[in-house]
Design an enzyme around this catalytic site. Sequence first.
Site, PDB file in Angstrom:
ATOM      1  N   HIS A 102       0.963  -1.059  -0.140  1.00  0.00           N
ATOM      2  CA  HIS A 102      -0.057   0.222  -0.042  1.00  0.00           C
ATOM      3  C   HIS A 102       0.995   1.421  -0.080  1.00  0.00           C
ATOM      4  O   HIS A 102       2.157   1.482   0.549  1.00  0.00           O
ATOM      5  CB  HIS A 102      -0.718   0.220   1.300  1.00  0.00           C
ATOM      6  CG  HIS A 102      -1.637  -0.960   1.464  1.00  0.00           C
ATOM      7  ND1 HIS A 102      -1.493  -2.197   2.380  1.00  0.00           N
ATOM      8  CD2 HIS A 102      -3.033  -1.049   1.434  1.00  0.00           C
ATOM      9  CE1 HIS A 102      -2.475  -2.885   2.441  1.00  0.00           C
ATOM     10  NE2 HIS A 102      -3.571  -2.385   1.852  1.00  0.00           N
ATOM     11  N   ASP A 105       2.395   2.077   3.304  1.00  0.00           N
ATOM     12  CA  ASP A 105       3.237   1.137   3.912  1.00  0.00           C
ATOM     13  C   ASP A 105       4.846   1.519   3.785  1.00  0.00           C
ATOM     14  O   ASP A 105       5.527   1.123   4.739  1.00  0.00           O
ATOM     15  CB  ASP A 105       3.255  -0.261   3.096  1.00  0.00           C
ATOM     16  CG  ASP A 105       1.917  -1.012   3.186  1.00  0.00           C
ATOM     17  OD1 ASP A 105       1.127  -0.757   4.303  1.00  0.00           O
ATOM     18  OD2 ASP A 105       1.463  -1.679   2.538  1.00  0.00           O
TER      19      ASP A 105
HETATM   20  C1  XLS Z   1      -7.384  -6.546   4.466  1.00  0.00           C
HETATM   21  C2  XLS Z   1      -7.121  -6.790   3.224  1.00  0.00           C
HETATM   22  C3  XLS Z   1      -6.104  -6.015   2.723  1.00  0.00           C
HETATM   23  C4  XLS Z   1      -6.024  -5.806   1.190  1.00  0.00           C
HETATM   24  C5  XLS Z   1      -5.237  -4.613   0.789  1.00  0.00           C
HETATM   25  O1  XLS Z   1      -8.252  -7.246   5.251  1.00  0.00           O
HETATM   26  O2  XLS Z   1      -6.865  -8.232   2.983  1.00  0.00           O
HETATM   27  O3  XLS Z   1      -4.700  -6.181   3.164  1.00  0.00           O
HETATM   28  O4  XLS Z   1      -5.441  -6.853   0.623  1.00  0.00           O
HETATM   29  O5  XLS Z   1      -5.654  -3.511   0.961  1.00  0.00           O
END
Ligand code: XLS
Length: 438
Positions: A102, A105
Amino acid sequence: MITYFPEVKKPIAYEGPDSKNPLAFKHYNPSQKVLGKTMAEHLRFAVCYWHTFRGLGTDPFGAPTMLRRYSKSANPMKAAEMTLEAAFEFFVKLGVGFWCFHDRDIAPEADTLAETNKRLDVMVKKAGKLQQDTGIKLLWGTSNCFAHPRFMSGAATSPSPEVFAYTASQIKKAMEVTRELGGAGYVFWGGREGYETLLNTDMKRELDHLARLLHMAVDYKKRIRFRGQLYIEPKPKEPTKHQYDFDAAGCYAFLQKYDLVKHLKLNIEANHSTLAGHSFVHELEFCVANGLLGSVDANRGDPLLGWDTDQFPTDIYETTLAMYTILRGGGFSTGGLNFDAKLRRQSTDPVDLFHAHIGGMDAFARGLTIAARLIKDKTFEKHVKARYAGWDRGIGAKIEKGGIGLEELEAYTLKHGEPTVPSGRQEMLENILNEYIR
Ligand code: XLS
Ligand code: CA
Ligand code: CA
């Protein structure tokens, strides 16, 4: 040069099923051919940045338990740089081909969007250089439009148009950097695109807004010539009580209604499937049946806990069924298996990250080879074909072709009398599957 994972001196190697070395693959042999492709080409493993490098063992009741050298700096950009270096050291030592992130991140948010974007640019430049040096590629990028308090009532579905505008700006930038890093895809997960209570919610309007944002993203993708695949990731709840991208079928209906189906495929997460009351393989099969399979977030839930525990996949039964469906669906093209999974709070050492990923990769490699044998032997295919054989001839073929209706079928039934239905043979098939899984 600093090393953040000194316990792992050399890249993890394949040592075969008899190895007792916890830092070796027992089943994942990247160059081994299965059904004409290497294991690495089939499985396209990716490491996720958020849990693996930014998750430090917190839970709603407790502080971080995982102390990482790379996250320790009073200067957030310095910490971000060290974390990125650690991440690429990890990718290389583990031997994965891909990563996912993300926007927030890899670069910390600043006081203004302009400053935040500048920080992101700095980190993306560094990531690009590390990608070039190591050959690791970006499976997909995404944007975190759920953690900041501005998103408490949703992002594209917020009652505030200002929040919608902020979301659009953030996604615009995240798509640009994903393109810059050569991302094979871009994921939309509707973090808080849902509601807590209908008493304060205009559901119709919120769904229209979500679709509006996705159309804007589709248009922008064309404008910037981003060639990656767009995905939507279903999840039924958590953090909201009800999320609009509930499951694969719900997403499909939404995409069809808003004329988005040709632009997006699905990113199926195992744990989200079970949260929705389905099995992982059900969600995959639904995607294959409807041409929607894009990518997979490989993890698992805990049947005794009702939330998104995001554990590493270890269950060979599950990975076999998943790979059986994925292979029959033609396998991955842009997508892959992204370990959207986190260590348990008590697994505190950096080396635990290796154990976790090695286990997940071996579990999927076993799933792959077992599924390939099932496909080669046509074990279940023959049964399914025989079960539906009535549709290949006579009245079955006529119904499928169309052109006959209730009257003709009434006449047919009156003539032929009570139908017979053969046994489904479920237990026998389950026994056969167990023989393959051995
Ligand atoms: C959260 C989601 C997230 C997505 C990406 O539960 O899994 O991590 O994969 O935003
Ligand atoms: Ca996910
Ligand atoms: Ca999850």
